[in-house]
Design a protein around this motif. Structure first.
Motif, PDB file in Angstrom:
ATOM      1  N   ALA A   1       9.774   2.497  -5.960  1.00  0.00           N
ATOM      2  CA  ALA A   1       8.328   2.271  -5.775  1.00  0.00           C
ATOM      3  C   ALA A   1       7.947   0.873  -6.083  1.00  0.00           C
ATOM      4  CB  ALA A   1       7.379   2.915  -6.939  1.00  0.00           C
ATOM      5  N   SER A   2       8.583   0.238  -7.080  1.00  0.00           N
ATOM      6  CA  SER A   2       8.371  -1.507  -7.060  1.00  0.00           C
ATOM      7  C   SER A   2       8.964  -2.251  -5.864  1.00  0.00           C
ATOM      8  CB  SER A   2       9.269  -1.952  -8.222  1.00  0.00           C
ATOM      9  OG  SER A   2       9.032  -3.197  -8.582  1.00  0.00           O
ATOM     10  N   LEU A   3      10.391  -1.794  -5.559  1.00  0.00           N
ATOM     11  CA  LEU A   3      10.839  -2.565  -4.648  1.00  0.00           C
ATOM     12  C   LEU A   3      10.215  -2.383  -3.119  1.00  0.00           C
ATOM     13  CD1 LEU A   3      14.696  -2.053  -5.544  1.00  0.00           C
ATOM     14  CD2 LEU A   3      13.680  -4.213  -5.108  1.00  0.00           C
ATOM     15  N   SER A   4       9.662  -0.979  -2.842  1.00  0.00           N
ATOM     16  CA  SER A   4       9.248  -0.652  -1.788  1.00  0.00           C
ATOM     17  C   SER A   4       7.691  -1.149  -1.657  1.00  0.00           C
ATOM     18  CB  SER A   4       9.571   0.557  -1.089  1.00  0.00           C
ATOM     19  OG  SER A   4       8.504   1.428  -2.233  1.00  0.00           O
ATOM     20  N   GLN A   5       7.182  -1.401  -2.587  1.00  0.00           N
ATOM     21  CA  GLN A   5       5.547  -1.509  -2.968  1.00  0.00           C
ATOM     22  C   GLN A   5       5.013  -0.602  -1.870  1.00  0.00           C
ATOM     23  OE1 GLN A   5       4.427  -5.706  -3.111  1.00  0.00           O
ATOM     24  NE2 GLN A   5       6.425  -6.282  -2.307  1.00  0.00           N
ATOM     25  N   ARG A   6       5.506   0.745  -1.893  1.00  0.00           N
ATOM     26  CA  ARG A   6       4.827   1.711  -1.167  1.00  0.00           C
ATOM     27  C   ARG A   6       3.320   2.111  -1.523  1.00  0.00           C
ATOM     28  NH1 ARG A   6       7.291   7.578  -2.399  1.00  0.00           N
ATOM     29  NH2 ARG A   6       5.411   8.294  -1.057  1.00  0.00           N
ATOM     30  N   PHE A   7       3.064   1.902  -2.848  1.00  0.00           N
ATOM     31  CA  PHE A   7       1.732   2.252  -3.183  1.00  0.00           C
ATOM     32  C   PHE A   7       0.862   1.034  -3.633  1.00  0.00           C
ATOM     33  CE2 PHE A   7       4.512   5.641  -5.243  1.00  0.00           C
ATOM     34  CZ  PHE A   7       3.977   6.663  -4.371  1.00  0.00           C
ATOM     35  N   LYS A   8       1.132  -0.275  -3.168  1.00  0.00           N
ATOM     36  CA  LYS A   8       0.278  -1.456  -3.455  1.00  0.00           C
ATOM     37  C   LYS A   8      -0.976  -1.196  -2.472  1.00  0.00           C
ATOM     38  CE  LYS A   8       0.412  -6.459  -2.728  1.00  0.00           C
ATOM     39  NZ  LYS A   8       1.390  -7.418  -2.351  1.00  0.00           N
ATOM     40  N   GLY A   9      -2.070  -1.297  -3.228  1.00  0.00           N
ATOM     41  CA  GLY A   9      -3.246  -1.279  -2.799  1.00  0.00           C
ATOM     42  C   GLY A   9      -3.868   0.141  -2.651  1.00  0.00           C
ATOM     43  N   ALA A  10      -3.183   1.399  -3.140  1.00  0.00           N
ATOM     44  CA  ALA A  10      -3.530   2.496  -3.004  1.00  0.00           C
ATOM     45  C   ALA A  10      -4.585   2.946  -4.271  1.00  0.00           C
ATOM     46  CB  ALA A  10      -2.199   3.419  -3.171  1.00  0.00           C
ATOM     47  N   PRO A  11      -5.565   3.756  -3.968  1.00  0.00           N
ATOM     48  CA  PRO A  11      -6.544   4.001  -5.195  1.00  0.00           C
ATOM     49  C   PRO A  11      -5.957   4.934  -6.036  1.00  0.00           C
ATOM     50  CG  PRO A  11      -6.906   5.371  -2.945  1.00  0.00           C
ATOM     51  CD  PRO A  11      -5.764   4.366  -2.772  1.00  0.00           C
ATOM     52  N   ASN A  12      -6.388   4.659  -7.087  1.00  0.00           N
ATOM     53  CA  ASN A  12      -5.879   5.870  -8.359  1.00  0.00           C
ATOM     54  C   ASN A  12      -5.888   7.424  -7.934  1.00  0.00           C
ATOM     55  OD1 ASN A  12      -5.444   3.697  -9.960  1.00  0.00           O
ATOM     56  ND2 ASN A  12      -7.293   3.743 -11.213  1.00  0.00           N
ATOM     57  N   GLY A  13      -4.930   8.044  -8.201  1.00  0.00           N
ATOM     58  CA  GLY A  13      -4.920   9.232  -7.647  1.00  0.00           C
ATOM     59  C   GLY A  13      -4.137   9.259  -6.352  1.00  0.00           C
ATOM     60  N   GLU A  14      -3.688   8.254  -5.869  1.00  0.00           N
ATOM     61  CA  GLU A  14      -2.888   8.215  -4.546  1.00  0.00           C
ATOM     62  C   GLU A  14      -1.848   7.164  -4.510  1.00  0.00           C
ATOM     63  OE1 GLU A  14      -5.419   7.908  -0.956  1.00  0.00           O
ATOM     64  OE2 GLU A  14      -6.795   9.123  -1.996  1.00  0.00           O
ATOM     65  N   GLY A  15      -1.531   7.145  -5.991  1.00  0.00           N
ATOM     66  CA  GLY A  15      -0.378   6.060  -5.974  1.00  0.00           C
ATOM     67  C   GLY A  15      -1.025   4.870  -6.820  1.00  0.00           C
ATOM     68  N   GLY A  16      -2.260   4.565  -7.010  1.00  0.00           N
ATOM     69  CA  GLY A  16      -2.613   3.413  -7.626  1.00  0.00           C
ATOM     70  C   GLY A  16      -2.102   3.243  -9.189  1.00  0.00           C
ATOM     71  N   PHE A  17      -2.144   4.189  -9.873  1.00  0.00           N
ATOM     72  CA  PHE A  17      -1.582   4.209 -11.140  1.00  0.00           C
ATOM     73  C   PHE A  17      -0.357   3.960 -11.043  1.00  0.00           C
ATOM     74  CE2 PHE A  17      -5.104   7.563 -11.926  1.00  0.00           C
ATOM     75  CZ  PHE A  17      -5.921   6.758 -12.715  1.00  0.00           C
ATOM     76  N   ILE A  18       0.578   4.525 -10.165  1.00  0.00           N
ATOM     77  CA  ILE A  18       2.223   4.094 -10.230  1.00  0.00           C
ATOM     78  C   ILE A  18       2.261   2.407  -9.832  1.00  0.00           C
ATOM     79  CG2 ILE A  18       4.109   4.397  -9.111  1.00  0.00           C
ATOM     80  CD1 ILE A  18       3.107   7.347  -8.555  1.00  0.00           C
ATOM     81  N   ALA A  19       1.312   1.919  -9.069  1.00  0.00           N
ATOM     82  CA  ALA A  19       1.409   0.668  -8.577  1.00  0.00           C
ATOM     83  C   ALA A  19       1.195  -0.322  -9.604  1.00  0.00           C
ATOM     84  CB  ALA A  19       0.614   0.452  -7.401  1.00  0.00           C
ATOM     85  N   HIS A  20       0.009  -0.001 -10.251  1.00  0.00           N
ATOM     86  CA  HIS A  20      -0.244  -1.059 -11.581  1.00  0.00           C
ATOM     87  C   HIS A  20       0.599  -0.772 -12.508  1.00  0.00           C
ATOM     88  CE1 HIS A  20      -2.772  -3.484 -13.906  1.00  0.00           C
ATOM     89  NE2 HIS A  20      -3.294  -2.479 -14.680  1.00  0.00           N
ATOM     90  N   TRP A  21       1.320   0.160 -12.842  1.00  0.00           N
ATOM     91  CA  TRP A  21       2.243   0.387 -13.808  1.00  0.00           C
ATOM     92  C   TRP A  21       3.670  -0.350 -13.389  1.00  0.00           C
ATOM     93  CZ3 TRP A  21       2.281   1.396 -18.907  1.00  0.00           C
ATOM     94  CH2 TRP A  21       3.452   1.674 -19.466  1.00  0.00           C
ATOM     95  N   VAL A  22       4.286  -0.271 -12.433  1.00  0.00           N
ATOM     96  CA  VAL A  22       5.288  -0.857 -12.104  1.00  0.00           C
ATOM     97  C   VAL A  22       5.174  -2.412 -11.545  1.00  0.00           C
ATOM     98  CG1 VAL A  22       6.448   1.285 -11.307  1.00  0.00           C
ATOM     99  CG2 VAL A  22       5.310  -0.084  -9.736  1.00  0.00           C
ATOM    100  N   ASP A  23       3.903  -2.931 -11.431  1.00  0.00           N
ATOM    101  CA  ASP A  23       3.503  -4.160 -11.220  1.00  0.00           C
ATOM    102  C   ASP A  23       4.121  -5.174 -12.524  1.00  0.00           C
ATOM    103  OD1 ASP A  23       1.473  -4.310 -13.086  1.00  0.00           O
ATOM    104  OD2 ASP A  23      -0.001  -4.263 -11.517  1.00  0.00           O
ATOM    105  N   MET A  24       4.472  -4.688 -13.545  1.00  0.00           N
ATOM    106  CA  MET A  24       5.081  -5.389 -14.615  1.00  0.00           C
ATOM    107  C   MET A  24       6.246  -5.829 -14.157  1.00  0.00           C
ATOM    108  SD  MET A  24       4.653  -3.215 -18.246  1.00  0.00           S
ATOM    109  CE  MET A  24       4.402  -1.493 -17.573  1.00  0.00           C
ATOM    110  N   LEU A  25       7.206  -5.128 -13.118  1.00  0.00           N
ATOM    111  CA  LEU A  25       8.328  -5.491 -12.561  1.00  0.00           C
ATOM    112  C   LEU A  25       8.333  -6.680 -11.529  1.00  0.00           C
ATOM    113  CD1 LEU A  25       9.994  -2.040 -12.565  1.00  0.00           C
ATOM    114  CD2 LEU A  25      10.540  -3.951 -14.143  1.00  0.00           C
ATOM    115  N   ASP A  26       6.904  -6.993 -11.191  1.00  0.00           N
ATOM    116  CA  ASP A  26       6.719  -7.963  -9.888  1.00  0.00           C
ATOM    117  C   ASP A  26       7.599  -9.211  -9.760  1.00  0.00           C
ATOM    118  OD1 ASP A  26       5.060  -6.091  -8.677  1.00  0.00           O
ATOM    119  OD2 ASP A  26       3.248  -7.184  -9.004  1.00  0.00           O
ATOM    120  N   GLU A  27       7.671  -9.916 -11.070  1.00  0.00           N
ATOM    121  CA  GLU A  27       8.075 -11.041 -11.202  1.00  0.00           C
ATOM    122  C   GLU A  27       9.589 -11.029 -10.866  1.00  0.00           C
ATOM    123  OE1 GLU A  27       8.996 -14.841 -14.333  1.00  0.00           O
ATOM    124  OE2 GLU A  27       7.425 -13.677 -14.552  1.00  0.00           O
TER     125      GLU A  27
END
Length: 209
Positions: free
Chosen positions: A111-137
């Motif tokens: 999910a981090s590599l694909s950024q598939r949930f980037k910009g998604a609302p919570n409940g549709e991938g937003g929670f996942i996106a915000h969690w794995v953004d710890m790996l962005d750098e």
């Protein structure tokens, strides 16, 4: 595929086999727990620390989440599940060792590599996106070096362990104990494909256990 009925069948087997076999151990655990190791692992159903390390009840204190990540210390009013578990293990149970266990084929890394949930609302991938953004750098650095193929996936899977170990040291109660020599941090990686465990050495490299 296992469903809830299968779980109940498993419980019955547990009661007639494992529970009886370890009855004395369960009696001891009624009085409390005193694990010597905390394991921070992924929620992935294929990576069960108790099975990988062949432990019995009460031996390891386990926290599991997407991509085995530890967030940095944050002094705010939000609810911090990993931080609460870490605080309990270190300051109350006084575990002398913590292991961060990464693994192969990690969905959080994908999910981090694909950024598939980037910009998604919570409940549709937003929670996942915000969690794995710890790996962005780390992701940006790895993609620049390896592209987005299998080599990048593996590199970022290992990086989840390094990121979590760095973030662990942002917790004052962890850093103080590490400096005092009463707490040791370990990094590990389990390769699902071949069932091999790798340990992170003092140079940050992963070598077979």
């Amino acid at each position: 595929m296992t469903d809830f009925t299968d779980l109940l069948d498993g419980y019955q087997r547990f009661r007639t086999s494992e529970y009886r076999r370890h009855r004395e151990r369960w009696e001891e655990l009624r009085e409390g727990q005193s694990p010597r190791v905390m394991v921070i692992a992924c929620s992935d159903s294929r990576v069960d620390p108790a099975q990988i390390f062949d432990t019995v009840p009460g031996e390891i204190f386990v926290v599991r989440n997407v991509a085995n990540l530890v967030p940095p210390f944050e002094d705010d009013a939000s609810r911090h599940g990993v931080s609460a578990a870490l605080e309990f293990a270190v300051t109350q149970l006084e575990v002398p060792e913590i292991v961060v266990l990464g693994h192969g084929a990690c969905g959080g890394v994908a999910a981090s590599l694909s950024q598939r949930f980037k910009g998604a609302p919570n409940g549709e991938g937003g929670f996942i996106a915000h969690w794995v953004d710890m790996l962005d750098e780390a992701r940006d650095r790895i993609v620049a070096q390896h592209g987005g193929g299998a080599e990048a996936v593996h590199a970022l899977e290992l990086e989840t362990v390094r990121v979590s170990l760095v973030n662990l040291l942002t917790f004052p109660f962890v850093a103080a104990r590490v400096e005092a020599g009463t707490l040791t941090l370990h990094g590990a990686y389990f390769a699902i494909r071949d069932g091999e465990l790798h340990l992170m050495d003092e140079n940050g490299r992963f070598v077979p256990a």
